[in-house]
Design a protein around this motif. Structure first.
Motif, short mmCIF file in Angstrom:
data_model
loop_
_atom_site.label_atom_id
_atom_site.label_comp_id
_atom_site.label_asym_id
_atom_site.label_seq_id
_atom_site.Cartn_x
_atom_site.Cartn_y
_atom_site.Cartn_z
N PRO A 1 0.76 -1.30 -0.23
CA PRO A 1 0.04 0.09 0.30
C PRO A 1 1.38 1.32 0.08
CG PRO A 1 -0.26 -1.06 2.22
CD PRO A 1 0.94 -1.59 1.23
N VAL A 2 1.07 1.91 -1.23
CA VAL A 2 2.06 2.77 -1.12
C VAL A 2 1.45 3.74 -2.32
CG1 VAL A 2 4.38 2.15 -1.65
CG2 VAL A 2 3.19 2.13 -3.15
N THR A 3 -0.02 4.15 -2.03
CA THR A 3 -0.28 4.62 -3.09
C THR A 3 -1.73 5.62 -2.18
OG1 THR A 3 -1.78 3.07 -4.04
CG2 THR A 3 -0.01 3.62 -5.53
N ALA A 4 -1.94 6.35 -3.46
CA ALA A 4 -3.20 7.29 -2.56
C ALA A 4 -4.50 6.75 -1.89
CB ALA A 4 -3.32 9.06 -3.56
N GLU A 5 -4.66 5.64 -2.76
CA GLU A 5 -6.13 5.32 -3.13
C GLU A 5 -5.98 3.84 -1.30
OE1 GLU A 5 -7.33 2.97 -5.65
OE2 GLU A 5 -5.51 1.20 -5.46
N TRP A 6 -4.60 4.04 -0.89
CA TRP A 6 -4.87 2.96 0.14
C TRP A 6 -4.98 4.42 1.24
CZ3 TRP A 6 -6.19 -1.53 0.25
CH2 TRP A 6 -5.87 -2.72 -0.68
N TYR A 7 -3.73 5.43 1.45
CA TYR A 7 -2.94 6.15 2.13
C TYR A 7 -4.16 6.79 2.29
CZ TYR A 7 -0.46 9.22 -0.92
OH TYR A 7 -0.38 10.33 -1.63
N GLU A 8 -4.85 7.56 1.67
CA GLU A 8 -6.02 8.74 2.17
C GLU A 8 -7.17 8.11 2.66
OE1 GLU A 8 -5.73 11.49 2.16
OE2 GLU A 8 -3.99 12.19 0.23
N PRO A 9 -8.00 7.10 2.68
CA PRO A 9 -8.60 6.38 3.20
C PRO A 9 -8.06 6.17 4.90
CG PRO A 9 -8.55 5.34 1.65
CD PRO A 9 -7.96 6.82 1.92
N ILE A 10 -6.96 5.34 4.54
CA ILE A 10 -6.64 4.86 6.15
C ILE A 10 -6.12 5.34 6.94
CG2 ILE A 10 -5.21 2.54 6.96
CD1 ILE A 10 -6.03 1.19 4.23
N LEU A 11 -5.26 6.67 6.25
CA LEU A 11 -4.65 7.37 7.97
C LEU A 11 -5.71 8.24 8.29
CD1 LEU A 11 -1.17 8.55 5.29
CD2 LEU A 11 -1.47 7.45 7.50
N LYS A 12 -6.96 8.61 7.37
CA LYS A 12 -8.23 8.93 7.76
C LYS A 12 -8.55 8.40 8.73
CE LYS A 12 -9.52 12.16 4.54
NZ LYS A 12 -10.04 12.53 3.45
N GLY A 13 -9.17 7.02 8.57
CA GLY A 13 -9.78 6.22 9.66
C GLY A 13 -8.14 5.95 11.26
N LEU A 14 -7.53 5.72 10.60
CA LEU A 14 -6.55 6.38 11.63
C LEU A 14 -6.82 6.90 12.64
CD1 LEU A 14 -3.68 4.28 9.93
CD2 LEU A 14 -4.78 3.29 12.01
N ALA A 15 -6.87 7.90 11.80
CA ALA A 15 -6.55 9.24 13.36
C ALA A 15 -7.97 9.53 13.66
CB ALA A 15 -6.88 10.73 11.88
N ALA A 16 -8.86 8.75 13.35
CA ALA A 16 -10.14 9.44 14.12
C ALA A 16 -9.96 8.12 15.10
CB ALA A 16 -11.25 8.91 13.29
N ARG A 17 -9.32 7.03 15.64
CA ARG A 17 -8.78 6.26 16.43
C ARG A 17 -7.42 6.64 17.04
NH1 ARG A 17 -12.50 1.60 15.86
NH2 ARG A 17 -13.99 2.18 14.71
N GLY A 18 -7.16 7.56 16.62
CA GLY A 18 -6.26 8.39 17.87
C GLY A 18 -4.57 7.69 17.01
N VAL A 19 -4.81 7.24 15.75
CA VAL A 19 -3.66 7.36 15.33
C VAL A 19 -2.95 8.17 14.40
CG1 VAL A 19 -1.52 4.83 14.17
CG2 VAL A 19 -3.96 4.30 15.95
N PHE A 20 -2.49 8.94 15.13
CA PHE A 20 -1.64 10.14 14.16
C PHE A 20 -0.19 10.69 13.95
CE2 PHE A 20 -4.69 12.18 16.72
CZ PHE A 20 -3.97 13.06 17.95
N PHE A 21 -0.04 11.38 13.80
CA PHE A 21 1.71 12.25 12.95
C PHE A 21 1.08 13.50 13.91
CE2 PHE A 21 2.00 7.83 11.44
CZ PHE A 21 3.22 7.46 10.83
N ALA A 22 2.05 13.62 14.58
CA ALA A 22 2.74 14.85 14.57
C ALA A 22 3.57 15.58 13.23
CB ALA A 22 3.42 14.78 16.17
N GLU A 23 3.39 16.45 13.12
CA GLU A 23 4.40 16.78 12.10
C GLU A 23 4.53 18.19 11.96
OE1 GLU A 23 1.61 15.22 7.80
OE2 GLU A 23 3.42 17.23 7.37
N THR A 24 6.56 18.58 12.19
CA THR A 24 6.86 19.81 11.96
C THR A 24 7.85 19.89 11.01
OG1 THR A 24 8.52 18.92 13.00
CG2 THR A 24 6.73 20.02 14.45
N VAL A 25 7.90 21.17 9.85
CA VAL A 25 8.68 20.68 9.07
C VAL A 25 9.96 22.41 9.33
CG1 VAL A 25 8.95 22.12 6.84
CG2 VAL A 25 6.46 21.18 7.18
N GLU A 26 10.67 21.82 9.11
CA GLU A 26 12.35 23.22 9.64
C GLU A 26 12.59 23.61 8.47
OE1 GLU A 26 15.25 20.86 10.89
OE2 GLU A 26 13.97 21.04 13.11
#
Lengths: 441, 441
Positions: B416-441
């Motif tokens: 699963p390295v394409t958007a059709e997988w990561y878009e819905p699943i990252l959303k689904g994971l975030a809804a269950r408390g599994v999400f990344f903190a992101e910082t840009v330097e």
């Protein structure tokens, strides 16, 4: 006519064939030497016109069967994993067999069937294994005959280069036998031995680091590293009372600590195919060290405290960091290292190799503790007539002779640890300059 | 009715099954959970009455075929080497399949046949591999969409224990997943990665010694050791311009240097059956160190300069030199070590594990060099509801959901390295408390 066939009669079979040719002339036998390269074979055997030669493709069962079926005994000088193929054919054709290799489980499986047919499948009849069995068992049996009990047993052996012929090579080592075995030494499991009552295991990556310097009477200091499973000799030699049981492989002093650095670095790794980016030696060195291409490896090893300053010259001599040898696709670090060492460590035509064997056997007799030291040193004639080829080939040839003359009673899969083997063969070897110096303390 | 079958529904499949049961209720599907121990399974799933359970002997092809044939998709939670057996049956029965394991060569061989039948064989859809693919590819694609070029990629992941729950365990580590993989970590070939343009190979026995301490924003210092072949990600992620390409496995600070001492000593050796004399842990330690039984291992390691004084407490805690655990006949050092660690490193019922993932991705955009840091920390609920089970089970369940809803176009053997997988699943994971903190330097 009784035919002795040698399959895989490569460069190191000169003494084997020469001895057998002599005996064949005496007893009216015929010797057939078979090799994949029959032209080179004919050249090597030009001085032995009585020996027949033949091309053989050892992967061709029909060719092998053809050779075996016309033989009284077959000597397999093929790679060890091919002996069982030859054994299978020898069994079906009712032909004796002899090798200089360790008995594998596959070979052992022929024991009962060979016995049932009255055949001898002789193994471990070279130098090490071979002369080690013959010489050690004679000493051990002598001690027992005089009421002694063996309390410690150490046996060390090495195929080396005669010191004065090492030139500027600080390793004082060149290849007198299979380079592959030297590069992969100790790999494939733990080494195990017993020392003063304690069973010691060493994982392969510790074996060279834990090598010991030993003094061999009359020959000086050598490194010795643990040679795989020493405990198997407890039963084979009947050494249940020995609190020390150690077989070691000899190298010149300093070799093991330097080799250990190559092991630690990963240059002997033999399982991972390298990516194209690093299958040139100088790139591989840079990749393993994390240095820029060409950075002196010896210097880096000193900086990382992996070797002492005094060993730096070993790596300067190899100059691996500037070596542009390129491996084939899918090569491993060990493949590349072997190629590079074959350039640096090849015997010059005039180089003489040296075989050293040393037993140190402690025993108690009449309540006194004693120790016997047995030392063998054989120096080769030149790069084609090596001490290694002599000390592997002569015992093997003499074993074949004993079998054909019906002078041994043992049948089946045999390892030569009894008097019927060691008495005549040690005598025969001595007559050709291969004998031990013995001192008792 | 559309049936989802989970084969090998062991202790760590709670989140997987719970999520699928929820979706099954919404879409009118049926979930069948199969395990070799159906009674324990029923107990674990007592709160999920809609889920059917069934005993399965995964070595019985007929039983497997029976289950597959009534399914629309099969989730294999069996040991990785059994996935291809399930895949073979899924192919013949025309059933989709999903796993959280790395795609093996054997699995890859099903690609064309699965495509021809319109089947999805989804793999690497857990935590690592899984969430690493999903999260990294989203960031990488975002960078590219904005005209950036990825110039370096590091990704680290670890299944750990929540710090405050480590008690007096100085390793700050307990088993939240397969202990075998922890003991054998790095074995079986070289690890390889790229750092600042240089390809680096490390033989397995150097991997822990070469581990680096890294700072993860918001989480502090961790050890990270090279996780096998990082270069395979160049093509998978399209990172041909990345001069650094490194996947690491995370441990708490100090773990890797201490573990390295066990590796160096030989306690993780997994190929040599030990003799009866040393198959008790305290005897094995004495055998590997050459010390008397009971001599403190930590003290010995300090004396031999294999660890610094500050790590001695790691070994005092394990107390291997006094451990009387006995291995079965033919056990290896690694077997014994695993048994001993399972006593010392087991999660207490109330212990919470922690999953940490960290991507550090450098890129150039509009001639400026930037770096994005993505950090994930998930803390478990207790020893039965681990962060590890959650982060492996949820993406896998969501992948199954997407396949059954026909929301993905890819067929065949899929990572699963394409958007059709990561878009819905990252959303689904975030809804269950599994999400990344992101910082840009």
């Amino acid at each position: 006519v009784t035919q002795i066939s040698i399959i895989g009669a490569g460069r190191s079979s000169w003494y084997l064939i020469q001895y057998l040719a002599e005996q064949a002339a005496v007893h009216g036998w015929q010797v057939l030497a078979c090799d994949f390269d029959p032209e080179a074979l004919k050249q090597r055997l030009a001085n032995l016109p009585s020996v027949k030669t033949r091309a053989v493709d050892a992967s061709n069962i029909e060719e092998l069967t053809d050779i075996v079926s016309e033989s009284a005994i077959v000597v397999s000088m093929l790679p060890p994993n091919m002996h069982t193929i030859v054994a299978e054919i020898c069994l079906s054709q009712g032909v004796h067999m002899a090798t200089a290799s360790y008995v594998s489980a596959g070979m052992m499986a022929f024991d009962e069937k060979a016995k049932a047919k009255g055949l001898v499948f002789l193994n471990e009849m070279g130098l090490d294994p071979g002369i080690d069995h013959l010489s050690a068992m004679k000493v051990i049996h002598d001690i027992r005959k005089h009421g002694g009990v063996v309390t410690s047993f150490e046996s060390h052996c090495g195929g080396l280069v005669y010191g004065p012929d090492c030139g500027d090579n600080p390793w004082e080592y060149k290849f007198s036998w299979n380079p592959r075995n030297v590069v992969l030494a100790a790999q494939g499991g733990m080494s195990v031995f017993r020392k003063k009552g304690a069973t010691r295991y060493l994982p392969w990556h510790r074996v060279f680091g834990e090598a010991k310097t030993i003094q061999i009477p009359g020959l000086g200091a050598f490194d010795s590293y643990a040679n795989r499973d020493s405990l198997g000799y407890e039963e084979l030699y009947g050494l249940q009372n020995a609190s020390t049981l150690l077989r070691g492989t000899l190298r010149r002093e300093g070799y093991c600590k330097a080799w250990n650095a190559l092991v630690q670095l990963g240059l002997t790794e033999s399982t991972t195919p390298l990516s194209h980016a690093v299958c040139i030696m100088q790139d591989l060195v840079a990749s393993l060290t994390g240095t820029l291409k060409g950075y002196p490896l010896g210097k880096w090893l000193v900086e990382k405290d992996l070797i002492s300053e005094s060993l730096k010259n070993h790596f300067d001599f190899l100059d691996l960091e500037n070596c542009t040898l390129e491996g084939e696709d899918g090569c491993t670090a060990a493949d590349l290292l072997q190629d590079a060492l074959m350039v640096k460590w090849s015997l010059e035509d005039s180089d003489r190799d040296e075989v050293v064997m040393y037993h140190r056997i402690g025993y108690t007799m009449e309540d006194r503790e004693k120790e016997v030291h047995c030392t063998l040193s054989v120096i080769g004639e030149d790069a084609k007539h090596t001490a290694m080829a002599k000390t592997v080939g002569l015992p093997l040839a003499m074993g074949v002779e004993l079998i054909l003359l019906g002078k041994v009673q043992q049948k089946g899969v045999v390892v030569p640890v009894t008097a019927e083997w060691y008495e005549p063969i040690l005598k025969g070897l001595a007559a050709r300059g291969v004998f031990f110096a013995e001192t008792v303390e």
